[in-house]
Design an enzyme around this catalytic site. Structure first.
Site, short mmCIF file in Angstrom:
data_model
loop_
_atom_site.label_atom_id
_atom_site.label_comp_id
_atom_site.label_asym_id
_atom_site.label_seq_id
_atom_site.Cartn_x
_atom_site.Cartn_y
_atom_site.Cartn_z
N THR A 57 0.86 -1.18 0.00
CA THR A 57 0.00 0.00 0.00
C THR A 57 0.90 1.24 0.00
O THR A 57 2.12 1.13 -0.02
CB THR A 57 -0.90 0.03 1.25
OG1 THR A 57 -0.10 0.34 2.39
CG2 THR A 57 -1.59 -1.31 1.47
N CYS A 58 0.28 2.41 0.08
CA CYS A 58 1.09 3.63 0.07
C CYS A 58 1.93 3.75 1.34
O CYS A 58 2.93 4.46 1.35
CB CYS A 58 0.21 4.86 -0.09
SG CYS A 58 -0.99 5.11 1.24
N GLN A 124 -7.74 -3.84 1.64
CA GLN A 124 -6.50 -4.14 0.92
C GLN A 124 -5.96 -5.52 1.32
O GLN A 124 -5.44 -6.26 0.47
CB GLN A 124 -5.47 -3.04 1.22
CG GLN A 124 -5.88 -1.69 0.64
CD GLN A 124 -5.09 -0.52 1.23
OE1 GLN A 124 -4.71 -0.53 2.41
NE2 GLN A 124 -4.85 0.50 0.42
N ILE A 197 -8.68 6.35 -4.41
CA ILE A 197 -8.19 7.49 -3.62
C ILE A 197 -8.61 8.80 -4.28
O ILE A 197 -9.05 9.74 -3.61
CB ILE A 197 -6.66 7.42 -3.46
CG1 ILE A 197 -6.29 6.24 -2.57
CG2 ILE A 197 -6.12 8.71 -2.86
CD1 ILE A 197 -4.80 6.03 -2.39
#
Length: 417
Positions: A57-58, A124, A197
């Protein structure tokens, strides 16, 4: 996937990097896209590694699974990414056994997120493990664990205020714009990348700031068209990106490209602009920030924006930890019983083997008398005693433990009778 039926929990590992010790640029170099994920899982199967899945993920890249040595998991991540393996080893954390299990619970419930209580992470995890299962890399242990984490995440969301209020990177962008651009209703806004997002950010901006002058640009035009139609916004084809960048006052970038697609030359000679890069890896080239008329903000800077709800969430952490502890203990109990089931089946199979052999040897199939059956039973009992006694003699350092366990088993049996 091949692997042992009874897995030693000591060989269950998680290896990863996250926002605590790395910036977005480093995390971006170790981000794993879908194609890389598929190749990594193929490597895992070739190496006979069990129950492997990757969470990218980010804010983190983590790999979970069974391996003799966690370094095997490190090497798989490094082979699939552009990052330096030595740097990954220096910055990464390794957790094994129950610590690794606890970590997954805390990640899945938002306790380990950059923004406390981030609820998006559980989706996620669900997607990451579903992909691993589709590719034959998710076994019974990992699937049971993830299902428990999903259940706990839902319980914490429903029974605590850990995820109450609106705190996310998308909302942090809105809060920053609220303070930094007081005349935002007069600004032209461009969103590059109409993924989850990007959509969340624009919806928050419309709800909280009342903006309407928004243009959407996406590689797949139909996606931009659909979102624009639903919300009364403007859209433009990706081929017009340079023109739209020049036209906009505020640019939000959430395009999820593998390398920067917003470049310095896009803004040379343009007017002042605020650019917010919501992507990991970065989709805005770092050189853009060198331009004096451009203000560039990335996800790390956004995540520093605090919201008043964070204080309330912090008070809910003990409740969340209590729920995690209860369900983690249930999972560990299942795991231990699963291990014992393998042993008990082996005992049953051995007894059946001895029984069958003794029956065959008794009078070649003639009619049995009561005394014949008693003789067979006695020999079966004696052979089991001999097997246990032999084990105790061979492993003298554990003999007291074996005898104590056997005694406990038969004492329990007497009480039940």
């Amino acid at each position: 996937m091949q692997g042992s039926q009874s897995k030693d929990i000591a060989h269950y590992h998680i290896v990863g990097i996250n926002y605590k010790k790395t910036d977005a640029a480093i995390r971006g170099s170790f981000a794993i896209n879908q194609a890389q994920y598929g190749q990594l899982l193929e490597q895992a199967k070739t190496a006979y590694l069990d129950d492997v899945f990757v969470l990218s993920t980010c804010n983190r890249t983590e790999i979970y699974g069974f391996a003799e040595d966690p370094q095997q998991l490190v090497e798989m991540v490094c082979r699939q990414t552009d990052g330096d393996c030595n740097l990954f080893s220096q910055l990464s954390y390794v957790k094994s056994g129950e610590e690794a299990i606890k970590h997954l619970y805390q990640v899945g419930t938002g306790l380990d997120s950059q923004i406390l209580g981030d609820y998006e992470i559980i989706g996620q995890i669900r997607n990451a493990t579903r992909f691993a299962k589709t590719n034959g890399c998710l076994g019974g242990f990992q699937e049971r664990l993830v299902n428990s984490v999903l259940q706990v995440s839902k319980l914490i969301k429903n029974e605590t205020a850990l995820s109450a209020g609106t705190v996310s990177v998308a909302f942090a962008a809105v809060r920053m714009l609220e303070y930094k651009v007081p005349d935002i209703l007069n600004k032209k806004i461009l969103l590059v990348g109409v993924g989850k997002i990007g959509r969340n950010t624009i919806k928050n901006m419309m709800d909280y700031l009342g903006v309407t002058d928004v243009t959407l640009v996406n590689r797949t035009l139909a996606t931009a068209e659909e979102f624009a139609r639903q919300h009364g916004l403007r859209h433009a084809p990706y081929e017009h990106l340079a023109e739209e960048l020049n036209r906009a006052d505020i640019v939000l970038v959430a395009s999820n490209a593998p390398e920067p697609n917003i470049l310095k030359q896009h803004f040379e000679g343009a007017g002042p602009k605020l650019i917010i890069d919501l992507s990991i890896p970065f989709n805005v080239a770092p050189e853009v920030s060198e331009l004096p008329h451009i203000s560039l903000v990335n996800v790390d800077e956004l995540s520093k924006i605090q919201d008043e709800t964070l204080q309330m969430r912090q008070q809910e952490v003990p409740k969340a930890l209590s729920i995690i502890e209860e369900h983690m203990n249930e999972f560990l109990y299942w795991y231990k019983m699963r291990k014992h089931a393998v042993v008990l089946k082996a005992v049953k199979d051995k007894l059946q083997e001895i029984h069958t052999k003794e029956i065959r040897e008794q009078k070649n199939g003639a009619q049995y008398k009561l005394e014949d059956m008693e003789a067979v039973s006695s020999r079966i009992i004696q052979k089991m005693i001999n097997l246990m006694a032999g084990k105790v003699r061979r492993e003298t350092d554990k003999s007291d433990q074996y005898i104590a366990m056997i005694n406990d088993i038969f004492e329990a049996g007497v009480k039940q009778d």
